[in-house]
Design a protein around this motif. Structure first.
Motif, PDB file in Angstrom:
ATOM      1  N   LEU A   1      12.955  -3.354   2.518  1.00  0.00           N
ATOM      2  CA  LEU A   1      11.889  -2.463   2.032  1.00  0.00           C
ATOM      3  C   LEU A   1      10.750  -3.258   1.411  1.00  0.00           C
ATOM      4  CD1 LEU A   1      13.967   0.484   0.534  1.00  0.00           C
ATOM      5  CD2 LEU A   1      12.591   0.482   2.641  1.00  0.00           C
ATOM      6  N   ARG A   2      11.045  -4.375   0.759  1.00  0.00           N
ATOM      7  CA  ARG A   2       9.983  -5.243   0.250  1.00  0.00           C
ATOM      8  C   ARG A   2       9.156  -5.796   1.400  1.00  0.00           C
ATOM      9  NH1 ARG A   2      12.152 -10.025  -2.584  1.00  0.00           N
ATOM     10  NH2 ARG A   2       9.936 -10.578  -2.580  1.00  0.00           N
ATOM     11  N   ALA A   3       9.839  -6.214   2.454  1.00  0.00           N
ATOM     12  CA  ALA A   3       9.125  -6.715   3.634  1.00  0.00           C
ATOM     13  C   ALA A   3       8.265  -5.623   4.246  1.00  0.00           C
ATOM     14  CB  ALA A   3      10.123  -7.252   4.657  1.00  0.00           C
ATOM     15  N   LEU A   4       8.802  -4.413   4.324  1.00  0.00           N
ATOM     16  CA  LEU A   4       8.032  -3.290   4.874  1.00  0.00           C
ATOM     17  C   LEU A   4       6.782  -3.028   4.045  1.00  0.00           C
ATOM     18  CD1 LEU A   4       7.780  -0.892   6.856  1.00  0.00           C
ATOM     19  CD2 LEU A   4       9.141   0.448   5.217  1.00  0.00           C
ATOM     20  N   ASP A   5       6.916  -3.046   2.734  1.00  0.00           N
ATOM     21  CA  ASP A   5       5.751  -2.818   1.873  1.00  0.00           C
ATOM     22  C   ASP A   5       4.655  -3.845   2.143  1.00  0.00           C
ATOM     23  OD1 ASP A   5       6.941  -0.647   0.686  1.00  0.00           O
ATOM     24  OD2 ASP A   5       7.626  -1.738  -1.086  1.00  0.00           O
ATOM     25  N   TRP A   6       5.053  -5.115   2.283  1.00  0.00           N
ATOM     26  CA  TRP A   6       4.054  -6.162   2.535  1.00  0.00           C
ATOM     27  C   TRP A   6       3.396  -5.962   3.900  1.00  0.00           C
ATOM     28  CZ3 TRP A   6       3.351 -10.161   6.076  1.00  0.00           C
ATOM     29  CH2 TRP A   6       2.350 -11.081   5.749  1.00  0.00           C
ATOM     30  N   LEU A   7       4.187  -5.660   4.899  1.00  0.00           N
ATOM     31  CA  LEU A   7       3.637  -5.470   6.243  1.00  0.00           C
ATOM     32  C   LEU A   7       2.716  -4.250   6.304  1.00  0.00           C
ATOM     33  CD1 LEU A   7       6.884  -6.302   8.242  1.00  0.00           C
ATOM     34  CD2 LEU A   7       4.738  -7.618   8.325  1.00  0.00           C
ATOM     35  N   ARG A   8       3.067  -3.207   5.613  1.00  0.00           N
ATOM     36  CA  ARG A   8       2.182  -2.029   5.576  1.00  0.00           C
ATOM     37  C   ARG A   8       0.854  -2.380   4.910  1.00  0.00           C
ATOM     38  NH1 ARG A   8       5.943   3.183   3.928  1.00  0.00           N
ATOM     39  NH2 ARG A   8       4.310   4.397   4.957  1.00  0.00           N
ATOM     40  N   ALA A   9       0.927  -3.224   3.895  1.00  0.00           N
ATOM     41  CA  ALA A   9      -0.304  -3.641   3.209  1.00  0.00           C
ATOM     42  C   ALA A   9      -1.197  -4.478   4.115  1.00  0.00           C
ATOM     43  CB  ALA A   9       0.033  -4.424   1.940  1.00  0.00           C
ATOM     44  N   GLN A  10      -0.636  -5.077   5.169  1.00  0.00           N
ATOM     45  CA  GLN A  10      -1.440  -5.863   6.122  1.00  0.00           C
ATOM     46  C   GLN A  10      -2.061  -4.978   7.201  1.00  0.00           C
ATOM     47  OE1 GLN A  10      -1.601  -8.898   4.756  1.00  0.00           O
ATOM     48  NE2 GLN A  10      -0.017  -7.984   3.425  1.00  0.00           N
ATOM     49  N   GLY A  11      -1.779  -3.689   7.160  1.00  0.00           N
ATOM     50  CA  GLY A  11      -2.399  -2.756   8.109  1.00  0.00           C
ATOM     51  C   GLY A  11      -1.637  -2.533   9.395  1.00  0.00           C
ATOM     52  N   CYS A  12      -0.361  -2.904   9.454  1.00  0.00           N
ATOM     53  CA  CYS A  12       0.402  -2.785  10.700  1.00  0.00           C
ATOM     54  C   CYS A  12       0.449  -1.338  11.197  1.00  0.00           C
ATOM     55  CB  CYS A  12       1.819  -3.302  10.496  1.00  0.00           C
ATOM     56  SG  CYS A  12       1.896  -5.068  10.175  1.00  0.00           S
ATOM     57  N   ARG A  13       0.365  -1.187  12.503  1.00  0.00           N
ATOM     58  CA  ARG A  13       0.379   0.137  13.126  1.00  0.00           C
ATOM     59  C   ARG A  13       1.763   0.537  13.606  1.00  0.00           C
ATOM     60  NH1 ARG A  13      -5.279   0.683  16.368  1.00  0.00           N
ATOM     61  NH2 ARG A  13      -6.573  -0.578  14.955  1.00  0.00           N
ATOM     62  N   GLN A  14       2.647  -0.442  13.772  1.00  0.00           N
ATOM     63  CA  GLN A  14       3.994  -0.177  14.259  1.00  0.00           C
ATOM     64  C   GLN A  14       4.924  -1.223  13.648  1.00  0.00           C
ATOM     65  OE1 GLN A  14       4.872  -0.680  18.587  1.00  0.00           O
ATOM     66  NE2 GLN A  14       5.530   1.471  18.513  1.00  0.00           N
ATOM     67  N   PHE A  15       6.223  -0.851  13.521  1.00  0.00           N
ATOM     68  CA  PHE A  15       7.176  -1.730  12.844  1.00  0.00           C
ATOM     69  C   PHE A  15       8.420  -1.897  13.710  1.00  0.00           C
ATOM     70  CE2 PHE A  15       4.468   0.317   9.816  1.00  0.00           C
ATOM     71  CZ  PHE A  15       4.081  -0.729   8.991  1.00  0.00           C
TER      72      PHE A  15
END
Length: 420
Positions: free
Chosen positions: A64-78
């Motif tokens: 979830l920490r990784a997800l938070d960081w990736l969302r902050a980078q503007g990712c459109r898909q995970f």
């Protein structure tokens, strides 16, 4: 950043990075959750975690920490990347992490597909095969940490997850992206949002990629990423400028802690070729008879390609676990390889090859590596990796590579073998 990826170990994350680079995405692997923003030019970010064998609650928190960081980078898909042999335990960690990510993203349906045909991993009728054997007959049933006794991925995932588990059969995949998507949506509407997808060919993975173009979360092995870059390319979002690979001169060494059949065959080939090798015996390490200083001193005194290995057969591993305890033994061996890697690099080694997911994770953490540049493919699922200006690595999952992998990897890292 367009695609945000979370890997549950370091070798699998570099495997995924390799897939994305070959498909034309500018990809960077991060060792752990970064503390600062990514370069805006990065199109796919892979956050590599050492979360495969830790307690499930810890794996969830890290992811979830990784997800938070990736969302902050503007990712459109995970994408949540796990091993192509689905190695986990009934208590986790694939199910709990996927549950948490799906809840955070409001994702349904979610594909689960560990297939990687180039490495012999296929899914058919919901069952995972390794080459022509079911998973539980492939050697994974003897894995020292995550023995796999059931090849039915539906049962495996249902034992771990709070979500219903459905199935996307090969017939619907072969009917094309729309048919595959319709089946996934039907499974989700029936209360089975986690969908095990069949795939036996790369073409099937490309179809699944098209079918999942607008899904927020996808899970699987590196193969599930094959079709994702084209979704972004069709939207005109990829720059198409890959970084060039630079080989590295200097000294090299191999560290192997994997007990897989493939790695044991690679160790045997290395010995047959009369290359220098030092076996790390669990008893000697646990009693202090063998130390990191001894191993490093030996390696730095060798010509050729020195190998330091603890790749024992499953019976020997089980006996050592019985004497010392599974977790204390695993922790001490990881500590041994991490410290050995640190001292080898400090002693002038510039090319480092590792075998085994846990060993590779220990080495990456021991060297405090951060941002890794993904280079050319050495073997299916194993790319060359550069860390900074003077260190290159090959982080190999235990089951990957032909018998001559160690020599071939060193040749490519050194520039003696041409890249594709």
């Amino acid at each position: 950043m367009l695609l945000g990826c979370i890997g549950d170990d370091f070798t699998g994350s570099s495997d995924l990075g390799n897939t994305l680079v070959k498909a034309g995405m500018r990809t960077v692997q991060y060792c752990g959750v970064p503390q600062s923003p990514a370069d805006p030019a990065v199109e796919a970010g892979v956050v590599a975690l050492k979360s495969r064998s830790v307690p499930a609650a810890e794996a969830v928190a890290l992811s979830l920490r990784a997800l938070d960081w990736l969302r902050a980078q503007g990712c459109r898909q995970f994408l949540f990347k796990y091993c192509s042999t689905f190695d986990s335990t009934p208590a986790g960690n694939i199910g709990p992490v996927a549950d948490a990510l799906a809840k955070a993203l409001g994702a349904a349906p979610v594909i689960f597909c560990p297939a990687f045909p180039a490495a012999g991993r296929t899914v058919f009728q919901g069952h995972l095969f390794v080459a022509d054997r079911l998973l539980n007959e492939s050697g994974m049933e003897a894995h020292p940490l995550t023995p796999m006794s059931d090849p039915d991925l539906r049962r495996c995932l249902a034992a771990q997850s709070g979500n219903g588990v459905g199935h996307l059969p090969a017939a619907q995949v072969w009917a094309g992206p729309q048919a595959a998507r319709d089946r996934m949506m039907a499974e989700a509407h029936a209360g089975r949002p986690f969908v095990i997808a069949d795939a036996i060919r790369d073409e099937d993975l490309m179809t699944l990629g098209r079918a999942a173009a607008d899904l927020p979360l996808i899970t699987g092995g590196s193969g599930i990423a094959l079709g994702l870059p084209d979704n972004f390319r069709r939207q005109g979002l990829l720059a198409g400028n890959a970084e060039s690979w630079r080989p590295q001169p200097g000294r090299s060494a191999v560290l192997s802690g994997s007990c897989s059949r493939a790695t044991r065959g690679q160790v045997a080939r290395h010995l047959a070729n009369a290359q220098p090798a030092l076996e790390v015996l669990a008893d000697r390490v646990m009693t202090g008879e063998m130390t990191e200083d001894m191993a490093v001193g030996w390696a730095l005194s060798q010509d050729g390609l020195p190998l330091i290995y603890s790749s024992a057969d499953p019976a020997a591993v089980s006996a050592a676990q019985a004497r010392f305890g599974r977790d204390p033994l695993a922790h001490r061996l990881e500590e041994f390889f991490a410290e050995t890697a640190r001292r080898l690099v400090a002693g002038g080694v510039t090319r480092l090859i590792t075998a085994g997911g846990e060993t590779s994770g220990a080495v990456v953490e021991g060297l405090s590596l951060g941002r890794l540049e993904i280079g050319p493919e050495i073997a299916a699922g194993v790319p060359a990796i550069r860390s900074g200006n003077d260190l290159v690595l090959a982080l190999k999952s235990g089951n990957f590579g032909d018998e001559d992998f160690f020599a071939r990897a060193d040749a490519l890292l050194a520039g003696r073998e041409r890249t594709a």
